[in-house]
Design a protein around this motif. Structure first.
Motif, PDB file in Angstrom:
ATOM      1  N   PHE A  79      -7.426 -10.204 -40.444  1.00 16.89           N
ATOM      2  CA  PHE A  79      -7.448  -9.185 -39.304  1.00 16.89           C
ATOM      3  C   PHE A  79      -8.500  -9.303 -38.359  1.00 16.89           C
ATOM      4  O   PHE A  79      -8.533  -8.400 -37.336  1.00 16.89           O
ATOM      5  CB  PHE A  79      -7.613  -7.862 -40.432  1.00 16.89           C
ATOM      6  N   THR A  80      -9.538 -10.031 -38.650  1.00 16.93           N
ATOM      7  CA  THR A  80     -10.555 -10.077 -37.493  1.00 16.93           C
ATOM      8  C   THR A  80     -10.328 -10.462 -36.217  1.00 16.93           C
ATOM      9  O   THR A  80     -11.064 -10.078 -35.204  1.00 16.93           O
ATOM     10  CB  THR A  80     -11.738 -10.729 -37.978  1.00 16.93           C
ATOM     11  N   LEU A  81      -9.007 -10.981 -36.222  1.00 17.12           N
ATOM     12  CA  LEU A  81      -8.552 -11.420 -34.670  1.00 17.12           C
ATOM     13  C   LEU A  81      -8.405 -10.142 -33.697  1.00 17.12           C
ATOM     14  O   LEU A  81      -8.376 -10.179 -32.573  1.00 17.12           O
ATOM     15  CB  LEU A  81      -7.232 -11.997 -34.927  1.00 17.12           C
ATOM     16  N   ALA A  82      -8.111  -9.038 -34.426  1.00 18.77           N
ATOM     17  CA  ALA A  82      -7.844  -7.771 -33.654  1.00 18.77           C
ATOM     18  C   ALA A  82      -9.270  -7.100 -33.331  1.00 18.77           C
ATOM     19  O   ALA A  82      -9.450  -5.811 -32.557  1.00 18.77           O
ATOM     20  CB  ALA A  82      -7.058  -6.785 -34.508  1.00 18.77           C
ATOM     21  N   ALA A  83     -10.378  -7.823 -33.405  1.00 21.86           N
ATOM     22  CA  ALA A  83     -11.690  -7.249 -32.960  1.00 21.86           C
ATOM     23  C   ALA A  83     -11.793  -6.599 -31.739  1.00 21.86           C
ATOM     24  O   ALA A  83     -11.464  -7.438 -30.671  1.00 21.86           O
ATOM     25  CB  ALA A  83     -13.007  -8.173 -33.299  1.00 21.86           C
ATOM     26  N   ASP A  84     -12.521  -5.622 -31.439  1.00 18.93           N
ATOM     27  CA  ASP A  84     -12.749  -4.874 -30.206  1.00 18.93           C
ATOM     28  C   ASP A  84     -14.413  -5.094 -30.144  1.00 18.93           C
ATOM     29  O   ASP A  84     -14.811  -4.392 -30.722  1.00 18.93           O
ATOM     30  CB  ASP A  84     -12.132  -3.475 -30.115  1.00 18.93           C
ATOM     31  N   THR A  85     -14.784  -5.822 -28.950  1.00 23.74           N
ATOM     32  CA  THR A  85     -16.239  -6.032 -28.800  1.00 23.74           C
ATOM     33  C   THR A  85     -16.706  -5.633 -27.667  1.00 23.74           C
ATOM     34  O   THR A  85     -17.829  -5.847 -27.222  1.00 23.74           O
ATOM     35  CB  THR A  85     -16.522  -7.573 -29.067  1.00 23.74           C
ATOM     36  N   LYS A  86     -16.058  -4.510 -26.937  1.00 23.18           N
ATOM     37  CA  LYS A  86     -16.306  -3.882 -25.831  1.00 23.18           C
ATOM     38  C   LYS A  86     -17.533  -2.989 -26.170  1.00 23.18           C
ATOM     39  O   LYS A  86     -18.302  -2.863 -24.938  1.00 23.18           O
ATOM     40  CB  LYS A  86     -15.263  -3.272 -25.291  1.00 23.18           C
ATOM     41  N   GLY A  87     -17.788  -2.339 -27.126  1.00 19.14           N
ATOM     42  CA  GLY A  87     -18.847  -1.312 -27.103  1.00 19.14           C
ATOM     43  C   GLY A  87     -19.764  -1.844 -28.265  1.00 19.14           C
ATOM     44  O   GLY A  87     -19.630  -1.909 -29.458  1.00 19.14           O
ATOM     45  N   GLY A  88     -21.161  -2.158 -27.844  1.00 19.71           N
ATOM     46  CA  GLY A  88     -22.033  -2.485 -28.629  1.00 19.71           C
ATOM     47  C   GLY A  88     -21.652  -3.788 -29.364  1.00 19.71           C
ATOM     48  O   GLY A  88     -21.298  -4.728 -28.890  1.00 19.71           O
ATOM     49  N   ASN A  89     -22.679  -4.147 -30.415  1.00 21.93           N
ATOM     50  CA  ASN A  89     -22.702  -5.567 -30.853  1.00 21.93           C
ATOM     51  C   ASN A  89     -21.919  -5.542 -32.224  1.00 21.93           C
ATOM     52  O   ASN A  89     -21.698  -6.455 -32.696  1.00 21.93           O
ATOM     53  CB  ASN A  89     -24.176  -5.961 -31.042  1.00 21.93           C
ATOM     54  N   ARG A  90     -21.587  -4.532 -32.815  1.00 20.69           N
ATOM     55  CA  ARG A  90     -20.630  -4.367 -34.029  1.00 20.69           C
ATOM     56  C   ARG A  90     -19.109  -4.318 -33.707  1.00 20.69           C
ATOM     57  O   ARG A  90     -18.834  -3.104 -33.033  1.00 20.69           O
ATOM     58  CB  ARG A  90     -20.941  -3.145 -34.836  1.00 20.69           C
ATOM     59  N   PRO A  91     -18.454  -5.167 -33.861  1.00 19.21           N
ATOM     60  CA  PRO A  91     -17.003  -5.284 -33.565  1.00 19.21           C
ATOM     61  C   PRO A  91     -16.161  -3.980 -34.427  1.00 19.21           C
ATOM     62  O   PRO A  91     -16.593  -3.532 -35.368  1.00 19.21           O
ATOM     63  CB  PRO A  91     -16.410  -6.478 -34.197  1.00 19.21           C
ATOM     64  N   SER A  92     -15.149  -3.277 -33.526  1.00 23.44           N
ATOM     65  CA  SER A  92     -14.333  -2.470 -34.428  1.00 23.44           C
ATOM     66  C   SER A  92     -13.031  -3.140 -34.675  1.00 23.44           C
ATOM     67  O   SER A  92     -12.516  -3.956 -33.804  1.00 23.44           O
ATOM     68  CB  SER A  92     -14.304  -1.449 -33.266  1.00 23.44           C
ATOM     69  N   PHE A  93     -12.419  -2.638 -35.591  1.00 26.55           N
ATOM     70  CA  PHE A  93     -11.167  -3.216 -36.171  1.00 26.55           C
ATOM     71  C   PHE A  93     -10.052  -2.240 -35.946  1.00 26.55           C
ATOM     72  O   PHE A  93      -9.034  -2.512 -36.717  1.00 26.55           O
ATOM     73  CB  PHE A  93     -11.379  -4.125 -37.494  1.00 26.55           C
ATOM     74  N   THR A  94     -10.232  -1.140 -35.495  1.00 29.15           N
ATOM     75  CA  THR A  94      -9.376  -0.034 -35.408  1.00 29.15           C
ATOM     76  C   THR A  94      -7.687  -0.552 -34.775  1.00 29.15           C
ATOM     77  O   THR A  94      -6.746   0.090 -35.006  1.00 29.15           O
ATOM     78  CB  THR A  94      -9.717   0.953 -34.715  1.00 29.15           C
ATOM     79  N   GLY A  95      -7.871  -1.502 -34.104  1.00 29.37           N
ATOM     80  CA  GLY A  95      -6.647  -2.210 -33.650  1.00 29.37           C
ATOM     81  C   GLY A  95      -5.580  -2.829 -34.464  1.00 29.37           C
ATOM     82  O   GLY A  95      -4.436  -3.212 -34.142  1.00 29.37           O
ATOM     83  N   ALA A  96      -6.398  -3.240 -35.562  1.00 33.87           N
ATOM     84  CA  ALA A  96      -5.573  -3.988 -36.587  1.00 33.87           C
ATOM     85  C   ALA A  96      -4.540  -2.982 -37.492  1.00 33.87           C
ATOM     86  O   ALA A  96      -4.990  -1.916 -37.503  1.00 33.87           O
ATOM     87  CB  ALA A  96      -6.505  -4.701 -37.666  1.00 33.87           C
ATOM     88  N   ALA A  97      -3.562  -3.404 -37.896  1.00 39.45           N
ATOM     89  CA  ALA A  97      -2.607  -2.664 -38.774  1.00 39.45           C
ATOM     90  C   ALA A  97      -3.487  -2.211 -40.035  1.00 39.45           C
ATOM     91  O   ALA A  97      -4.298  -3.063 -40.427  1.00 39.45           O
ATOM     92  CB  ALA A  97      -1.397  -3.550 -39.034  1.00 39.45           C
ATOM     93  N   ALA A  98      -2.963  -1.018 -40.322  1.00 36.72           N
ATOM     94  CA  ALA A  98      -3.530  -0.668 -41.855  1.00 36.72           C
ATOM     95  C   ALA A  98      -3.223  -1.793 -42.748  1.00 36.72           C
ATOM     96  O   ALA A  98      -2.174  -2.418 -42.686  1.00 36.72           O
ATOM     97  CB  ALA A  98      -2.917   0.705 -42.102  1.00 36.72           C
TER      98      ALA A  98
END
Length: 149
Positions: A79-98
């Motif tokens: 699921f970490t392939l969906a990481a969003d790294t645009k904001g800050g240094n901690r990736p967000s994974f909200t784009g990954a499917a539930a």
């Protein structure tokens, strides 16, 4: 759906010290379902991976597919392939499917792969996996199949 594909001389996945999947020459496919993905995206991703011409022919050109060379396919959920790294240094994974939907699409992808390719091995969805590989080339390619509107 997202995938990072690595052409490998060999690869294996271990969970708790036990090998859950292992191949020789072939592809290691790290796979991630994103929000909005359906079976159609899984089908397109699988077709792309099986036909992606990244294996060498007799002239040394990347001109042969996994199906052409009869290599193995090791599928690992990530699921970490969906990481969003645009904001800050901690990736967000909200784009990954539930998680439940991600597992459903991963299981579907694996079942479809096993139905049309002779050598398919896997990791375990959501497990803490150790992935070992000998990258061939190295050849590492990202593949994304976007949901159709």
């Amino acid at each position: 759906m997202l995938s990072v594909v690595q052409r490998v001389k060999s690869a294996r996945v271990e969970v708790d010290g036990q090998i859950t999947g292992q191949i020789e020459h072939g592809l290691l496919a790290l796979v991630c379902a994103e929000q909005g993905d359906r079976e159609a995206e899984a089908d397109k991703l699988l077709a792309k991976l099986l036909k992606l011409r990244i294996f060498q022919d007799e002239a040394g050109k990347m001109n042969r597919s996994l199906q052409d060379v009869g290599g193995g396919l090791l599928v690992v959920s990530q699921f970490t392939l969906a990481a969003d790294t645009k904001g800050g240094n901690r990736p967000s994974f909200t784009g990954a499917a539930a998680p439940a939907e991600g597992q459903r699409l991963y299981d579907y992808f694996v079942a479809q792969a096993r139905a049309c390719h002779p050598v398919v091995q896997t990791g375990i969805f959501a497990a803490d996996m150790q992935v070992h590989l000998v990258n061939d080339g190295p050849v590492t390619i990202p593949v994304r199949i976007a949901p159709q509107a």
